[in-house]
Scaffold this motif. Structure first.
Motif, mmCIF file in Angstrom:
data_model
loop_
_atom_site.group_PDB
_atom_site.id
_atom_site.type_symbol
_atom_site.label_atom_id
_atom_site.label_comp_id
_atom_site.label_asym_id
_atom_site.label_seq_id
_atom_site.Cartn_x
_atom_site.Cartn_y
_atom_site.Cartn_z
ATOM 1 N N LEU A 173 -0.337 10.664 -5.701
ATOM 2 C CA LEU A 173 -1.631 10.704 -5.044
ATOM 3 C C LEU A 173 -1.992 9.298 -4.563
ATOM 4 O O LEU A 173 -1.842 8.338 -5.304
ATOM 5 N N PRO A 229 3.769 1.394 -4.600
ATOM 6 C CA PRO A 229 4.224 2.711 -5.078
ATOM 7 C C PRO A 229 5.738 2.900 -4.993
ATOM 8 O O PRO A 229 6.280 3.755 -5.700
ATOM 9 N N PHE A 230 6.412 2.109 -4.156
ATOM 10 C CA PHE A 230 7.868 2.252 -4.051
ATOM 11 C C PHE A 230 8.602 1.311 -5.011
ATOM 12 O O PHE A 230 9.812 1.179 -4.942
ATOM 13 N N GLY A 254 2.496 8.705 -35.459
ATOM 14 C CA GLY A 254 2.183 7.847 -34.319
ATOM 15 C C GLY A 254 3.027 8.223 -33.112
ATOM 16 O O GLY A 254 3.579 9.316 -33.041
ATOM 17 N N LEU A 255 3.133 7.280 -32.209
ATOM 18 C CA LEU A 255 3.789 7.567 -30.935
ATOM 19 C C LEU A 255 4.993 6.652 -30.746
ATOM 20 O O LEU A 255 4.897 5.446 -30.959
ATOM 21 N N ALA A 256 6.120 7.257 -30.352
ATOM 22 C CA ALA A 256 7.303 6.464 -29.996
ATOM 23 C C ALA A 256 7.508 6.597 -28.494
ATOM 24 O O ALA A 256 7.484 7.700 -27.961
ATOM 25 N N SER A 291 0.829 -1.215 0.000
ATOM 26 C CA SER A 291 0.000 0.000 0.000
ATOM 27 C C SER A 291 0.859 1.259 0.000
ATOM 28 O O SER A 291 0.389 2.331 -0.371
ATOM 29 N N ASP A 296 0.263 3.617 -13.781
ATOM 30 C CA ASP A 296 0.732 4.382 -12.626
ATOM 31 C C ASP A 296 -0.363 5.197 -11.942
ATOM 32 O O ASP A 296 -0.099 6.214 -11.329
ATOM 33 N N GLY A 297 -1.589 4.762 -12.061
ATOM 34 C CA GLY A 297 -2.707 5.493 -11.457
ATOM 35 C C GLY A 297 -2.653 5.488 -9.941
ATOM 36 O O GLY A 297 -1.813 4.823 -9.329
ATOM 37 N N GLU A 298 -3.603 6.191 -9.335
ATOM 38 C CA GLU A 298 -3.499 6.390 -7.892
ATOM 39 C C GLU A 298 -3.760 5.125 -7.084
ATOM 40 O O GLU A 298 -3.433 5.083 -5.916
ATOM 41 N N HIS A 299 -4.355 4.107 -7.692
ATOM 42 C CA HIS A 299 -4.592 2.897 -6.904
ATOM 43 C C HIS A 299 -3.592 1.796 -7.221
ATOM 44 O O HIS A 299 -3.767 0.658 -6.816
ATOM 45 N N LYS A 300 -2.540 2.155 -7.943
ATOM 46 C CA LYS A 300 -1.530 1.151 -8.258
ATOM 47 C C LYS A 300 -0.867 0.687 -6.963
ATOM 48 O O LYS A 300 -0.382 1.520 -6.191
ATOM 49 N N TYR A 327 3.614 4.094 -18.024
ATOM 50 C CA TYR A 327 2.885 5.041 -17.177
ATOM 51 C C TYR A 327 1.384 4.739 -17.125
ATOM 52 O O TYR A 327 0.688 5.229 -16.252
ATOM 53 N N LEU A 328 0.893 3.931 -18.067
ATOM 54 C CA LEU A 328 -0.542 3.610 -18.033
ATOM 55 C C LEU A 328 -0.932 2.966 -16.702
ATOM 56 O O LEU A 328 -2.054 3.110 -16.236
ATOM 57 N N TRP A 365 -6.283 9.177 -13.610
ATOM 58 C CA TRP A 365 -4.984 9.048 -14.295
ATOM 59 C C TRP A 365 -5.141 8.745 -15.788
ATOM 60 O O TRP A 365 -4.434 9.280 -16.624
ATOM 61 N N ARG A 418 4.082 1.269 -22.636
ATOM 62 C CA ARG A 418 3.704 2.585 -22.085
ATOM 63 C C ARG A 418 3.501 2.415 -20.577
ATOM 64 O O ARG A 418 2.384 2.389 -20.071
#
Ligand code: SF4
Lengths: 380, 335
Positions: free
Chosen positions: B302, A315-316, A135-137, A19, A308-312, A305-306, B328, A303
């Motif tokens: 957050l 976190p460390f 597109g995206l790199a 957590s 990395d939301g707040e409920h991931k 960071y997809l 996010w 990708r």
């Protein structure tokens, strides 16, 4: 609950690893671990004492926890070469120091220490600009050689096919075919993977100027005391055999060192499969630790960071949203430790009972983190 | 010709580029030497930058150019900021304003935040990005040392809707010794000016025995501007020319933070792993309104947002927020 101890120098905070929240939980190993962290402040990734920190800290753990298996990582020579224009003599001294520190650990711990070089570095000669795509790199700071490509247009495909500094563009299906995956395995693979030429790196992902980058090497050196290993995947079963035979064993990774600079007698093993070669990093650690290629989950082009939301959770643990299963520490029933000056990978990739790593992000030295995965083996 | 982007007010010529080396004079006008050139970009959480009260949870495209008008002893980005920008030409990225905005959209970002070096040294480029961003409905934020002239500060306030100003110290001796500028007066003036036109947060890196005795005076100054300015007290991470120096004591500094925290509504103490001083508490009742993880300078995160509609979950009192809580992956669908 898995307890992590954060040490920000003269100040420690225990957190629940999953957590990330502060925890008052008590572990029978907590006092010992806290004392060890306090005794060994981390000097910094590129500091001349960084590799000695690994040995000193690991020996302190050996003295107090008496592990049968130790997973070590020595990375000062890697970080210093990656970002500093070192004279050849300085680079040579740094590499020698890494071997000397691993040898000191072997001598003072009495453990059979298997050395693995994670691959040669080459000068970062060729910045590659993929900014003009429709597109995206996606490239990341710590993966110089591979970039993920998404939503390419026909124009993009033409541009990329003619790009002078890309070794190849690999469609997702080809990666799945190479590593034996089904359609369900492709979720974290990019549409295409761009593979840089030797000495190439993708622009814009590193704030600091890159001086050297991983080759990455087709084969990596393994000290002969391991016995035969033809692939990076063979290292784990050979280590487990040595452990099962009753040996106390350490695996020491020498980051950014390949066959050209490897000192003790060695054999070579394949560092990947076909065109794919591991850079020093999470995927290579996992291949070593689990004996499986983790490319579907861990590749340079995801990708990241997809997730990395707040409920991931965790976190460390950077972009890891779960801790990989099937690690070598998990497979070994005796006591185990992992100590290294490579952030995050020690607790994420090794599965050892107690792990200790620098808490540095992008070379900013913020202290140490130790994770206690198992505290039930002490009472045997 | 005098440059009026910042209070250094350098003399510029066709071949003299000022302290930051980012501007020159051309045909009686001041022009950028490296327009639309960027050192790096990356996706980051808004809390990492840090903004705690602007668009909580938002995914941002963090961008930077090169050069700076300060010379801080503890610069964290010296390898890109302290080198001659001309020497970075081969690794800089050429990205036009519209392309930068398109990049933010493709990465599913809610905002573009300029956070590597000082925006004052690249204002014309940033003004063009802001125009394109506005058309695309993308917010713009920045970190700044606040040393602009009144004219460029007004421009900064139009380009960016949320700004974190670094108030590093008050005493002139400190400004000279640690920052290489003569005084903090322009910074105080600009904090007040920016707070009138956009969302402002303030960050102060604290060095034990050097600027920690100014914490009360700084808090009082900020409270005089707006009591609800979020103040980020940073434990200094000794970098650059301070690399060999001691890390400030968290215990000693936390006691000082505790002593001043009632002077402002939102006082935080972080920039080190595991900080316990990163949650937003309701100024009326003390309940936790937003909880966060402190990953040190690796970026805060957050944890849980309890302040729906900008109200305290316990007493319904107001929580100062600019923008709404952003999920996010909210922009992924439209990216
Ligand atoms: S912005 Fe740069 S050139 Fe202009 S006054 Fe400031 S330091 Fe000098």
């Amino acid at each position: 609950m898995t307890l992590a101890l954060l040490d920000a120098r003269q100040w420690q905070q225990a957190v629940d690893l999953r957590s990330g929240r502060p925890s008052e939980a008590v572990s029978p190993l907590g006092g010992m671990v806290g004392d060890i962290l306090a005794r060994h402040p981390f000097p910094g990734d590129r500091d001349g004492g960084s590799n000695a920190w690994v040995t000193d800290t690991a020996l302190d753990f050996v003295a107090r926890y008496d592990p049968g298996f130790a997973f070590l990582a020595y990375a000062q020579q890697y970080y210093s070469s990656r970002y500093g224009a070192l004279a050849p003599e300085t680079r040579r001294k740094y590499v020698e120091n890494a071997f000397a520190e691993a040898a000191r650990f072997a001598r003072e711990s009495g453990m059979t220490t298997v050395l693995v070089g994670t691959g040669d570095l080459v000068p970062a000669t060729t910045p590659i600009d993929l900014e003009d795509l429709d597109g995206l790199a996606v490239a990341s700071n710590w993966c110089a050689h591979y970039a993920g490509l998404y939503d390419l247009s026909d124009r993009d495909r033409e541009t990329l096919a003619r790009h002078p500094h890309l070794e190849r563009i690999v469609p997702r299906q080809e990666i799945l075919d190479l590593f034996g995956g089904g359609p369900e395995d492709g979720g974290r693979l990019p549409d295409y993977m761009a593979v840089a030429c030797r000495g190439g790196f993708f622009k814009g992902s590193s704030l600091r100027r890159l001086v050297m980058v991983p080759e990455p090497s087709a084969v990596i050196p393994v000290s002969q005391n391991l016995g035969p290993a033809t692939s990076i995947l063979d290292i784990r079963p050979r280590l487990l055999e040595l452990l099962e035979a009753g040996n106390r064993v350490a695996l020491a990774l020498l980051e950014g060192v390949g066959c050209a600079e490897f000192q003790p007698p060695y054999t070579t093993c394949a560092n990947g499969k076909d065109w794919f070669r591991y850079e020093p990093g999470d995927a290579q650690y996992l291949a070593l630790s689990t004996g499986r290629h983790p490319i579907f989950e861990h590749n340079g082009g995801y990708r990241y960071y997809l997730d990395d939301g707040e409920h991931k959770p965790y976190p460390f643990s950077g972009y890891f949203k779960e801790l990989p299963a099937g690690t070598i520490g998990e497979a070994y029933p005796g006591r185990s430790i992992a100590v290294g000056n490579r952030s995050m990978f020690m607790h994420v990739c090794t599965g050892c009972d107690v792990t200790c790593e620098c808490f540095a992000r992008n070379l900013y030295n913020q202290g140490l983190m130790s994770v206690i995965f198992r505290d039930d083996k002490m009472v045997r | 010709m005098e440059c009026d982007y910042c209070e250094r007010r350098c003399r510029l010529g066709p071949d003299s580029f000022g302290y930051c080396k980012m501007y020159r004079q051309e045909g009686g006008r001041i022009v950028e030497r490296f327009p639309d050139r960027w050192c790096a970009y990356g996706v980051s959480r808004v809390e990492t930058i840090p903004f705690y009260h602007a668009w909580p949870g938002a995914r941002c495209l963090v961008v930077g150019t090169s050069g700076c008008n300060f010379n801080c002893r503890y610069c964290a980005n010296a390898e890109v900021v302290k080198v001659d920008p001309a020497g970075l030409a081969d690794i800089m990225l050429d990205i036009a304003p519209e392309a930068m905005v398109a990049k933010a959209r493709k990465h599913g970002c809610h905002a573009i935040v300029f956070a590597v070096n000082e925006p004052t040294v690249s204002l014309p480029t940033l003004a063009r990005v802001a125009e394109a961003a506005k058309a695309a409905g993308i917010a713009m934020g920045c970190l700044t040392n606040g040393y602009g002239t009144p004219r460029s500060t007004a421009l900064l306030g139009r380009i960016f809707s949320f700004v974190n100003v670094s108030l590093k110290g008050l005493a002139s001796e400190f400004c000279v010794d640690y920052l290489s500028v003569p005084e903090a007066g322009p910074i105080l003036r600009n904090i007040a000016a920016l707070a009138r036109v956009c969302h402002v947060e303030v960050t102060t890196p604290v060095i034990e025995g050097v600027n920690d005795q100014e914490m009360e005076a700084m808090a009082d100054f900020l409270a005089g501007v707006r009591r609800d300015i979020p103040w980020h007290v940073f434990r200094l991470l000794p970098e650059y020319r301070m690399q060999q120096e001691h890390y400030p004591s968290i215990e000693a500094l936390s006691a000082k933070v505790e002593a001043v925290k009632n002077r402002l509504d939102y006082v935080y103490f972080h920039n080190f792993i595991g900080s316990r001083w990163v949650n937003t508490h309701c100024p009326s009742c003390g309940a936790v309104a937003i909880s966060r993880h402190s990953l040190g300078c690796g970026g805060d995160k957050l944890d849980t947002f309890f302040a729906a509609g900008g109200r305290c979950p316990s007493c319904n009192g107001p929580i100062a927020l600019y923008g709404e809580h952003v999920a996010w992956n909210a922009k992924e669908a439209t990216a």
